[in-house]
Motif scaffolding. Structure first.
Motif, mmCIF file in Angstrom:
data_model
loop_
_atom_site.group_PDB
_atom_site.id
_atom_site.type_symbol
_atom_site.label_atom_id
_atom_site.label_comp_id
_atom_site.label_asym_id
_atom_site.label_seq_id
_atom_site.Cartn_x
_atom_site.Cartn_y
_atom_site.Cartn_z
ATOM 1 N N UNK A 102 -6.011 -17.713 9.671
ATOM 2 C CA UNK A 102 -4.770 -17.700 8.675
ATOM 3 C C UNK A 102 -3.911 -16.865 8.528
ATOM 4 N N UNK A 103 -2.734 -16.968 9.104
ATOM 5 C CA UNK A 103 -1.383 -15.995 8.966
ATOM 6 C C UNK A 103 -1.276 -15.672 7.550
ATOM 7 N N UNK A 104 -1.111 -16.453 6.437
ATOM 8 C CA UNK A 104 -1.012 -15.951 5.104
ATOM 9 C C UNK A 104 -1.885 -14.984 4.710
ATOM 10 N N UNK A 105 -3.137 -15.169 5.129
ATOM 11 C CA UNK A 105 -4.098 -14.279 4.456
ATOM 12 C C UNK A 105 -4.065 -12.828 5.471
ATOM 13 N N UNK A 106 -3.599 -13.056 6.353
ATOM 14 C CA UNK A 106 -3.652 -11.930 7.345
ATOM 15 C C UNK A 106 -2.258 -10.992 6.795
ATOM 16 N N UNK A 107 -1.548 -11.569 6.359
ATOM 17 C CA UNK A 107 -0.320 -10.756 6.111
ATOM 18 C C UNK A 107 -0.755 -10.166 4.681
ATOM 19 N N UNK A 108 -1.274 -10.832 3.625
ATOM 20 C CA UNK A 108 -1.777 -10.173 2.497
ATOM 21 C C UNK A 108 -2.655 -8.978 2.798
ATOM 22 N N UNK A 109 -3.642 -9.057 3.851
ATOM 23 C CA UNK A 109 -4.564 -8.106 4.152
ATOM 24 C C UNK A 109 -3.857 -7.005 4.808
ATOM 25 N N UNK A 110 -2.895 -7.086 5.681
ATOM 26 C CA UNK A 110 -2.139 -6.043 5.988
ATOM 27 C C UNK A 110 -1.558 -5.305 5.279
ATOM 28 N N UNK A 111 -0.770 -6.003 3.966
ATOM 29 C CA UNK A 111 -0.123 -5.178 2.915
ATOM 30 C C UNK A 111 -1.266 -4.349 2.362
ATOM 31 N N UNK A 112 -2.436 -4.924 1.893
ATOM 32 C CA UNK A 112 -3.514 -4.306 1.390
ATOM 33 C C UNK A 112 -3.920 -3.025 2.067
ATOM 34 N N UNK A 113 -4.164 -3.102 3.197
ATOM 35 C CA UNK A 113 -4.618 -1.867 4.258
ATOM 36 C C UNK A 113 -3.379 -0.986 4.027
ATOM 37 N N UNK A 114 -2.128 -1.171 4.147
ATOM 38 C CA UNK A 114 -0.860 -0.138 4.091
ATOM 39 C C UNK A 114 -0.980 0.304 2.545
ATOM 40 N N UNK A 115 -1.070 -0.377 1.461
ATOM 41 C CA UNK A 115 -1.089 0.484 0.156
ATOM 42 C C UNK A 115 -2.296 1.134 -0.065
ATOM 43 N N UNK A 116 -3.435 0.614 0.308
ATOM 44 C CA UNK A 116 -4.591 1.365 0.361
ATOM 45 C C UNK A 116 -4.474 2.779 1.237
ATOM 46 N N UNK A 117 -3.901 2.898 2.186
ATOM 47 C CA UNK A 117 -3.636 4.173 2.938
ATOM 48 C C UNK A 117 -2.791 4.879 2.380
ATOM 49 N N UNK A 118 -1.673 4.291 1.793
ATOM 50 C CA UNK A 118 -0.723 5.186 1.043
ATOM 51 C C UNK A 118 -1.285 5.924 -0.322
ATOM 52 N N UNK A 119 -2.079 5.078 -1.122
ATOM 53 C CA UNK A 119 -2.949 5.523 -2.168
ATOM 54 C C UNK A 119 -3.607 6.575 -1.755
ATOM 55 N N UNK A 120 -4.418 6.415 -0.838
ATOM 56 C CA UNK A 120 -5.160 7.440 -0.199
ATOM 57 C C UNK A 120 -4.787 8.695 -0.053
ATOM 58 N N UNK A 121 -3.623 8.584 0.468
ATOM 59 C CA UNK A 121 -2.545 9.874 0.924
ATOM 60 C C UNK A 121 -1.848 10.350 -0.587
ATOM 61 N N UNK A 122 -1.531 9.648 -1.563
ATOM 62 C CA UNK A 122 -1.061 10.117 -2.704
ATOM 63 C C UNK A 122 -2.307 10.815 -3.649
ATOM 64 N N UNK A 123 -3.230 10.398 -3.298
ATOM 65 C CA UNK A 123 -4.345 11.125 -4.338
ATOM 66 C C UNK A 123 -4.720 12.450 -3.745
ATOM 67 N N UNK A 124 -4.262 12.758 -2.583
ATOM 68 C CA UNK A 124 -4.404 14.111 -2.276
ATOM 69 C C UNK A 124 -3.375 15.143 -2.490
ATOM 70 N N UNK A 125 -2.217 14.575 -3.187
ATOM 71 C CA UNK A 125 -1.093 15.495 -3.499
ATOM 72 C C UNK A 125 -1.400 16.239 -4.909
ATOM 73 N N UNK A 126 -0.759 17.031 -5.344
ATOM 74 C CA UNK A 126 -1.011 17.848 -6.670
ATOM 75 C C UNK A 126 -0.305 17.099 -7.722
ATOM 76 N N UNK A 127 0.799 16.216 -7.188
ATOM 77 C CA UNK A 127 1.740 15.521 -8.251
ATOM 78 C C UNK A 127 0.877 14.397 -8.952
#
Length: 111
Positions: free
Chosen positions: A48-73
């Motif tokens: 299912x391509x639609x689900x795969x696209x959504x999942x890719x977006x989730x993966x990217x956002x969770x990786x970004x959030x993980x990086x942001x939580x390490x920052x002092x800001x």
């Protein structure tokens, strides 16, 4: 006097519990858990391509959030914003779990 003291102790306990729930470390753990669930959901719905696209977006956002939580800001974010973030993460987790549970069985054979 004792009632006032008891209330103060309960207030402190509630504040400490809230602080633990919205701590950057805990939010990072939630993001990594959601990322793992997204990987599992991608494996269960490979066509299912639609689900795969959504999942890719989730993966990217969770990786970004993980990086942001390490920052002092991130530590300077208000309690309200962190609570909203935590609530959003919980909702995302619930949706992914629901998606995983509703995935079709890989085979027709009952095991």
């Amino acid at each position: 006097m004792f009632g006032w003291f008891k209330n103060k102790i309960q207030d402190l306990k509630a504040q400490r519990k809230l602080a633990r729930q919205i701590a950057p470390r805990r939010l990072k753990e939630m993001a990594m858990e959601i990322r793992d669930l997204a990987v599992l959901a991608a494996q269960l719905n490979p066509r299912e391509r639609d689900i795969q696209k959504l999942i890719r977006n989730v993966l990217v956002e969770m990786n970004r959030l993980s990086e942001l939580t390490d920052r002092p800001e991130f530590r300077r974010l208000s309690t309200g914003k962190r609570l909203l973030l935590r609530q959003g993460l919980k909702e995302s987790r619930d949706q992914l779990l629901e998606s995983i549970e509703s995935a079709p069985a890989p085979t027709q054979t009952v095991q």
